[in-house]
Design a protein around this motif. Structure first.
Motif, PDB file in Angstrom:
ATOM      1  N   VAL A  65       0.834  -1.200   0.000  1.00  0.00           N
ATOM      2  CA  VAL A  65       0.000   0.000   0.000  1.00  0.00           C
ATOM      3  C   VAL A  65       0.870   1.251   0.000  1.00  0.00           C
ATOM      4  O   VAL A  65       0.584   2.232  -0.684  1.00  0.00           O
ATOM      5  CB  VAL A  65      -0.930  -0.017   1.234  1.00  0.00           C
ATOM      6  N   ALA A  66       1.949   1.240   0.750  1.00  0.00           N
ATOM      7  CA  ALA A  66       2.808   2.434   0.853  1.00  0.00           C
ATOM      8  C   ALA A  66       3.676   2.631  -0.371  1.00  0.00           C
ATOM      9  O   ALA A  66       4.267   3.698  -0.546  1.00  0.00           O
ATOM     10  CB  ALA A  66       3.688   2.315   2.100  1.00  0.00           C
ATOM     11  N   GLY A  67       3.791   1.612  -1.205  1.00  0.00           N
ATOM     12  CA  GLY A  67       4.542   1.810  -2.445  1.00  0.00           C
ATOM     13  C   GLY A  67       5.879   1.114  -2.484  1.00  0.00           C
ATOM     14  O   GLY A  67       6.687   1.372  -3.382  1.00  0.00           O
ATOM     15  N   LEU A  68       6.125   0.204  -1.540  1.00  0.00           N
ATOM     16  CA  LEU A  68       7.399  -0.517  -1.560  1.00  0.00           C
ATOM     17  C   LEU A  68       7.355  -1.564  -2.654  1.00  0.00           C
ATOM     18  O   LEU A  68       6.332  -2.231  -2.856  1.00  0.00           O
ATOM     19  CB  LEU A  68       7.622  -1.192  -0.203  1.00  0.00           C
ATOM     20  N   GLN A  69       8.433  -1.705  -3.369  1.00  0.00           N
ATOM     21  CA  GLN A  69       8.461  -2.688  -4.445  1.00  0.00           C
ATOM     22  C   GLN A  69       9.552  -3.716  -4.196  1.00  0.00           C
ATOM     23  O   GLN A  69      10.519  -3.458  -3.498  1.00  0.00           O
ATOM     24  CB  GLN A  69       8.720  -2.002  -5.786  1.00  0.00           C
ATOM     25  N   ILE A  70       9.355  -4.856  -4.832  1.00  0.00           N
ATOM     26  CA  ILE A  70      10.349  -5.912  -4.684  1.00  0.00           C
ATOM     27  C   ILE A  70      11.649  -5.459  -5.353  1.00  0.00           C
ATOM     28  O   ILE A  70      11.656  -4.804  -6.389  1.00  0.00           O
ATOM     29  CB  ILE A  70       9.819  -7.222  -5.312  1.00  0.00           C
ATOM     30  N   GLY A  71      12.798  -5.744  -4.715  1.00  0.00           N
ATOM     31  CA  GLY A  71      14.090  -5.356  -5.284  1.00  0.00           C
ATOM     32  C   GLY A  71      14.607  -4.037  -4.774  1.00  0.00           C
ATOM     33  O   GLY A  71      15.722  -3.633  -5.128  1.00  0.00           O
ATOM     34  N   ASP A  72      13.820  -3.359  -3.944  1.00  0.00           N
ATOM     35  CA  ASP A  72      14.279  -2.095  -3.390  1.00  0.00           C
ATOM     36  C   ASP A  72      15.383  -2.359  -2.381  1.00  0.00           C
ATOM     37  O   ASP A  72      15.332  -3.319  -1.612  1.00  0.00           O
ATOM     38  CB  ASP A  72      13.132  -1.373  -2.660  1.00  0.00           C
ATOM     39  N   LYS A  73      16.347  -1.437  -2.359  1.00  0.00           N
ATOM     40  CA  LYS A  73      17.386  -1.531  -1.335  1.00  0.00           C
ATOM     41  C   LYS A  73      17.059  -0.535  -0.247  1.00  0.00           C
ATOM     42  O   LYS A  73      16.863   0.648  -0.530  1.00  0.00           O
ATOM     43  CB  LYS A  73      18.750  -1.229  -1.929  1.00  0.00           C
ATOM     44  N   ILE A  74      16.949  -0.999   0.972  1.00  0.00           N
ATOM     45  CA  ILE A  74      16.601  -0.115   2.085  1.00  0.00           C
ATOM     46  C   ILE A  74      17.868   0.553   2.613  1.00  0.00           C
ATOM     47  O   ILE A  74      18.808  -0.118   3.045  1.00  0.00           O
ATOM     48  CB  ILE A  74      15.916  -0.906   3.210  1.00  0.00           C
ATOM     49  N   MET A  75      17.892   1.882   2.556  1.00  0.00           N
ATOM     50  CA  MET A  75      19.074   2.611   2.989  1.00  0.00           C
ATOM     51  C   MET A  75      18.972   3.044   4.446  1.00  0.00           C
ATOM     52  O   MET A  75      19.943   3.000   5.189  1.00  0.00           O
ATOM     53  CB  MET A  75      19.276   3.869   2.133  1.00  0.00           C
ATOM     54  N   LEU A 104      10.975   4.690   5.547  1.00  0.00           N
ATOM     55  CA  LEU A 104      12.131   4.073   4.892  1.00  0.00           C
ATOM     56  C   LEU A 104      12.653   4.994   3.801  1.00  0.00           C
ATOM     57  O   LEU A 104      11.878   5.681   3.129  1.00  0.00           O
ATOM     58  CB  LEU A 104      11.758   2.745   4.242  1.00  0.00           C
ATOM     59  N   LEU A 105      13.964   4.957   3.666  1.00  0.00           N
ATOM     60  CA  LEU A 105      14.570   5.581   2.497  1.00  0.00           C
ATOM     61  C   LEU A 105      15.082   4.438   1.626  1.00  0.00           C
ATOM     62  O   LEU A 105      15.936   3.665   2.048  1.00  0.00           O
ATOM     63  CB  LEU A 105      15.734   6.481   2.926  1.00  0.00           C
ATOM     64  N   VAL A 106      14.515   4.270   0.449  1.00  0.00           N
ATOM     65  CA  VAL A 106      14.889   3.133  -0.393  1.00  0.00           C
ATOM     66  C   VAL A 106      15.479   3.623  -1.697  1.00  0.00           C
ATOM     67  O   VAL A 106      15.214   4.738  -2.147  1.00  0.00           O
ATOM     68  CB  VAL A 106      13.683   2.204  -0.675  1.00  0.00           C
ATOM     69  N   THR A 107      16.264   2.729  -2.272  1.00  0.00           N
ATOM     70  CA  THR A 107      16.831   2.997  -3.595  1.00  0.00           C
ATOM     71  C   THR A 107      16.265   1.975  -4.563  1.00  0.00           C
ATOM     72  O   THR A 107      16.256   0.783  -4.290  1.00  0.00           O
ATOM     73  CB  THR A 107      18.368   2.848  -3.543  1.00  0.00           C
ATOM     74  N   ARG A 108      15.792   2.484  -5.702  1.00  0.00           N
ATOM     75  CA  ARG A 108      15.161   1.586  -6.662  1.00  0.00           C
ATOM     76  C   ARG A 108      15.833   1.742  -8.001  1.00  0.00           C
ATOM     77  O   ARG A 108      16.171   2.842  -8.410  1.00  0.00           O
ATOM     78  CB  ARG A 108      13.686   1.959  -6.766  1.00  0.00           C
ATOM     79  N   GLN A 109      16.031   0.611  -8.657  1.00  0.00           N
ATOM     80  CA  GLN A 109      16.600   0.706 -10.008  1.00  0.00           C
ATOM     81  C   GLN A 109      15.499   0.599 -11.031  1.00  0.00           C
ATOM     82  O   GLN A 109      14.648  -0.267 -10.960  1.00  0.00           O
ATOM     83  CB  GLN A 109      17.619  -0.419 -10.207  1.00  0.00           C
ATOM     84  N   SER A 110      15.571   1.461 -11.940  1.00  0.00           N
ATOM     85  CA  SER A 110      14.506   1.477 -12.939  1.00  0.00           C
ATOM     86  C   SER A 110      15.064   1.361 -14.326  1.00  0.00           C
ATOM     87  O   SER A 110      16.142   1.867 -14.631  1.00  0.00           O
ATOM     88  CB  SER A 110      13.725   2.780 -12.839  1.00  0.00           C
ATOM     89  N   LEU A 111      14.307   0.713 -15.120  1.00  0.00           N
ATOM     90  CA  LEU A 111      14.664   0.603 -16.526  1.00  0.00           C
ATOM     91  C   LEU A 111      13.704   1.505 -17.278  1.00  0.00           C
ATOM     92  O   LEU A 111      12.499   1.324 -17.265  1.00  0.00           O
ATOM     93  CB  LEU A 111      14.460  -0.855 -16.939  1.00  0.00           C
ATOM     94  N   GLN A 112      14.211   2.520 -17.838  1.00  0.00           N
ATOM     95  CA  GLN A 112      13.317   3.463 -18.499  1.00  0.00           C
ATOM     96  C   GLN A 112      13.647   3.502 -19.970  1.00  0.00           C
ATOM     97  O   GLN A 112      14.784   3.401 -20.390  1.00  0.00           O
ATOM     98  CB  GLN A 112      13.499   4.871 -17.908  1.00  0.00           C
ATOM     99  N   LYS A 113      12.616   3.684 -20.613  1.00  0.00           N
ATOM    100  CA  LYS A 113      12.820   3.835 -22.040  1.00  0.00           C
ATOM    101  C   LYS A 113      12.911   5.310 -22.312  1.00  0.00           C
ATOM    102  O   LYS A 113      12.026   6.067 -22.034  1.00  0.00           O
ATOM    103  CB  LYS A 113      11.603   3.244 -22.773  1.00  0.00           C
ATOM    104  N   ALA A 114      14.047   5.663 -22.770  1.00  0.00           N
ATOM    105  CA  ALA A 114      14.228   7.096 -22.989  1.00  0.00           C
ATOM    106  C   ALA A 114      14.160   7.375 -24.474  1.00  0.00           C
ATOM    107  O   ALA A 114      14.752   6.685 -25.296  1.00  0.00           O
ATOM    108  CB  ALA A 114      15.563   7.543 -22.419  1.00  0.00           C
ATOM    109  N   VAL A 115      13.452   8.318 -24.758  1.00  0.00           N
ATOM    110  CA  VAL A 115      13.281   8.666 -26.173  1.00  0.00           C
ATOM    111  C   VAL A 115      14.064   9.916 -26.421  1.00  0.00           C
ATOM    112  O   VAL A 115      14.039  10.834 -25.646  1.00  0.00           O
ATOM    113  CB  VAL A 115      11.785   8.883 -26.478  1.00  0.00           C
ATOM    114  N   GLN A 116      14.737   9.874 -27.477  1.00  0.00           N
ATOM    115  CA  GLN A 116      15.542  11.047 -27.764  1.00  0.00           C
ATOM    116  C   GLN A 116      14.635  12.184 -28.175  1.00  0.00           C
ATOM    117  O   GLN A 116      14.071  12.196 -29.271  1.00  0.00           O
ATOM    118  CB  GLN A 116      16.530  10.718 -28.890  1.00  0.00           C
ATOM    119  N   GLN A 117      14.527  13.115 -27.284  1.00  0.00           N
ATOM    120  CA  GLN A 117      13.595  14.212 -27.510  1.00  0.00           C
ATOM    121  C   GLN A 117      14.005  15.028 -28.733  1.00  0.00           C
ATOM    122  O   GLN A 117      13.208  15.467 -29.516  1.00  0.00           O
ATOM    123  CB  GLN A 117      13.553  15.122 -26.278  1.00  0.00           C
TER     124      GLN A 117
END
Lengths: 121, 575
Positions: A65-75, A104-117
């Motif tokens: 509910v709070a938004g924690l996701q699997i794979g997050d690193k808790i700092m 919690l302060l967490v670090t999350r890795q994201s894979l983003q699709k970046a489009v060349q603006q």
């Protein structure tokens, strides 16, 4: 042309513990710690990283509910550092009996699709 | 007359509160004369003996023939008396440990009385030459002569005789105690049956044990002559003297005067004296032998010439005893001193000869400029780019290579040489002319490896240490004991590396030349931070003391069942 960017960002998550009988539960599982074997961590990018990671999030629990996701690193947990703790110390810091809310302060890795603006415009 | 070599004399620092001029102590420090009789002295060394041996015996000091014997004796006796009355000396700076027969410069003994002016100073005077100096060869020859001839050393004899007399006196006293009543008033004595006989037997055996114990403890060749009184031995002698005298006193008053009838009492009195003597002997064992066994200090001995150093653990010793201990260990631990190996090769150093010239422009205040000038020269010399280290490195590498090559040649030559002889088996039938004893065998094969050996020794600059005779003897030794060529030929460590001094010929030992230099009186015990120096002609051994640290061991109990292990995996905890 588009390409993927792998980056990490920090997020603050506030979890309100749920009372179940005599316990206060948060609804996720942690793995890692300085006394653990870091090469077996599937979530870390650096296989020498001995930090605390979220390995499972129960469905509908306070963490999800709070938004924690699997794979997050808790700092940090409520200001306490979690990057250099043993597994047991981490567990203790999360499950303090007199705390109802953990921030919690967490670090999350994201894979983003970046489009060349620039290309588009 | 035989002149002497060298003396190191230090004048005394005046100790606070000491009224008498320590000049007398300086006189005590100056020795007596003569050489001790080598064996005769040791044979009848008595029980609480050696005090006198270890007293201020600078037997090496000879002096001009002008001195008369009587004045010498008188002075010695006075000195000895003085040094004995004070336990140990105070403030003496430097004393010489000299074996008997070592001649020294005799300046001090003649100038004894003029030292009054100097008694306040602290100076070290090393007089290396006098008008009577002679060459080194003469000196070694003279030393040998002195060792061979038996000279009478009055002062040392006096000491030994005194100790011997005291011991004999103490030994015979119980017997005298028991015999005197029998001789003097036999008729009046009460008969004393079994108890007395028991006591007689016990006295006999105790005296026997005392005799054996004293023989074991005291009848030994001294390993060194100490410059100062050996405090413990003096103490023991005084103790015994007091003991025996007090016993005689009481005996005289209570028994002789009153003609005591109770013979058993007299015998028991004698037995108690013997018991007391046995206990004094026990005290002697503890003080002289046991106390120094438990290590308390670590001594570091560094040779000044080439920096070779060793560490030793010793117990409570006085400085002079520690010095002798160090010397004993020096002879088998330190590699032999080879002055040829010390200097940088000439080619390296020659470049440094050209210096800087400094001109001063302007005023001529010479006093300030001298230090300034020298500093400028040094700074400039340091800044100049100098490649002598390069030279040194290449020179060293070249030398290394040369030595290795020669060594390889030597090893091969020896191996080959030894294939020519083999031990005679009983069943072999050999012509008697062909059978050789080890000496001849050694000579036979020596020729084939002599050249390689000589070249090798020359390269490693060891040739003064190995004469042909010694090499032949070593070969003989190896052949007799069937040693492999590694030992014989590469000659194991004997020739390939410089061994400890003691394995070389006696001439190399130079054991009689050591001088002990110390800032504290040499009968003081070792303490943390004490430094003393053992000097020899060509180098010195600097010895520093450090106390062994106090270890605080704490105990931790580990239950054998508490050794548990888990696999180190990724564990998952749900919170």
């Amino acid at each position: 042309p588009s390409y993927f960017i792998f980056f990490s960002f920090q997020q603050r998550i506030e979890i309100h513990k749920l009372r179940q009988g005599d316990n206060l539960i948060l609804g996720f599982s942690i793995g890692g710690g300085i006394d653990q074997d870091p090469t077996q961590n599937p979530f870390s990018e650096d296989k020498t990283d001995k930090g605390i990671y979220v390995t499972r999030v129960t469905e509908g629990g306070p963490a999800e509910v709070a938004g924690l996701q699997i794979g997050d690193k808790i700092m940090q947990v409520n200001g306490w550092d979690m990057t250099m703790v043993t597994h047991d110390q981490a567990r203790k810091r999360l499950t303090k009996r007199n705390e109802e809310v953990v921030r919690l302060l967490v670090t999350r890795q994201s894979l983003q699709k970046a489009v060349q603006q620039s290309m588009m415009s | 007359k035989i002149e002497s070599l060298k003396v190191t004399v230090d004048f005394l620092k005046v100790p606070l509160g000491l009224k008498k001029p320590p000049l007398k102590e300086a006189l005590a420090a100056v020795p007596g004369p003569g050489r001790p009789k080598p064996l005769g002295v040791e044979r009848h060394k008595p029980r609480c003996s050696d005090t006198m041996d270890n007293e201020s015996q600078y037997s090496g000091y000879s002096y001009k023939s002008g001195h008369s014997r009587s004045s010498r004796k008188h002075r010695d006796r006075r000195d000895r008396h003085r040094s004995k009355s004070r336990d140990g000396s105070r403030g003496d700076k430097s004393v010489t440990i000299q074996a008997p027969g070592e001649p020294l410069l005799d300046n001090e003994s003649t100038r004894g009385d003029e030292r009054d002016d100097n008694w306040g100073e602290t100076t070290t005077v090393v007089t290396g030459t006098s008008e009577h100096s002679i060459s080194h060869d003469d000196i070694t020859r003279i030393t040998k002569d002195m060792e061979d001839s038996a000279h009478l050393d009055c002062s040392r004899h006096l000491g030994v005789l005194l100790a011997g007399a005291l011991a004999l006196f103490a030994f015979l006293t119980p017997l005298a105690f028991m015999l005197l009543p029998q001789l003097l008033w036999r008729e009046e004595l009460e008969p004393c049956g079994t108890p007395c006989e028991g006591l007689f037997i016990s006295v006999a055996f105790k005296l026997l044990i005392l005799l054996l114990g004293s023989w074991a403890l005291f009848f030994r060749r001294p390993k060194a002559f100490f410059p100062r009184v050996f405090v413990f031995r003096a103490l023991l002698m005084v103790l015994i003297f007091l003991l025996v005298v007090s016993y005689w006193l009481f005996y005289g008053v209570r028994i002789l005067d009153s003609r005591d009838r109770n013979y058993q009492g007299v015998v028991q009195y004698a037995v108690s004296l013997v018991d007391a003597l046995l206990f004094v002997h026990y005290l002697a064992v503890v003080l002289l032998e046991l106390r120094q066994l438990q290590p308390q200090f670590t001594l570091k001995a560094v040779r000044s010439a080439d920096g070779a150093s060793r560490f030793y653990n010793v117990g409570h010793l006085s400085i002079q005893r520690a010095a002798v201990w160090i010397l004993e260990n020096y002879y088998h631990d330190f590699p032999v001193y080879n002055p040829a190996l010390l200097n940088l090769p000439k080619s390296v150093l020659s470049k440094k000869m050209s210096g800087f010239k400094v001109y001063s422009l302007g005023e001529e205040n010479t006093t300030n400029n001298s230090t300034g000038q020298s500093r400028a020269v040094i700074a400039a010399a340091a800044r100049r780019r100098d490649n002598s280290h390069n030279e040194y490195y290449y020179e060293e590498a070249e030398h290394e290579r040369r030595v290795r090559k020669r060594r390889a040649r030597l090893v091969v030559a020896v191996e080959e040489a030894f294939t020519h002889i083999k031990r005679l088996q009983e069943e072999d039938q050999k012509n008697p002319r062909e059978i050789m004893d080890p000496r001849e065998a050694a000579q036979a094969i020596f020729a084939s490896m002599a050249r390689a050996m000589q070249k090798y020794l020359r390269t490693t600059k060891q040739q003064p240490y190995h004469t042909m005779e010694s090499i032949l003897q070593h070969l003989e030794f190896c052949i007799t004991h069937d040693m492999t060529p590694k030992v014989r030929g590469g000659h194991g460590e004997r020739y390939l590396t410089a061994g400890p001094t003691i394995q070389y010929h006696k001439d190399r030992w130079l054991a009689k030349q050591w001088t002990l230099v110390s800032e504290e009186p040499v009968t003081n015990g070792l303490k943390d931070g004490v430094v003393f120096v053992l000097k020899r002609q060509d180098f010195s051994l600097v010895v520093s003391t450090k106390k062994i640290p106090f270890f605080k061991l704490s105990e931790e109990f580990v239950d054998p069942k508490s050794h548990k292990f888990v696999m180190r995996l990724q564990s998952e905890t749900s919170v």
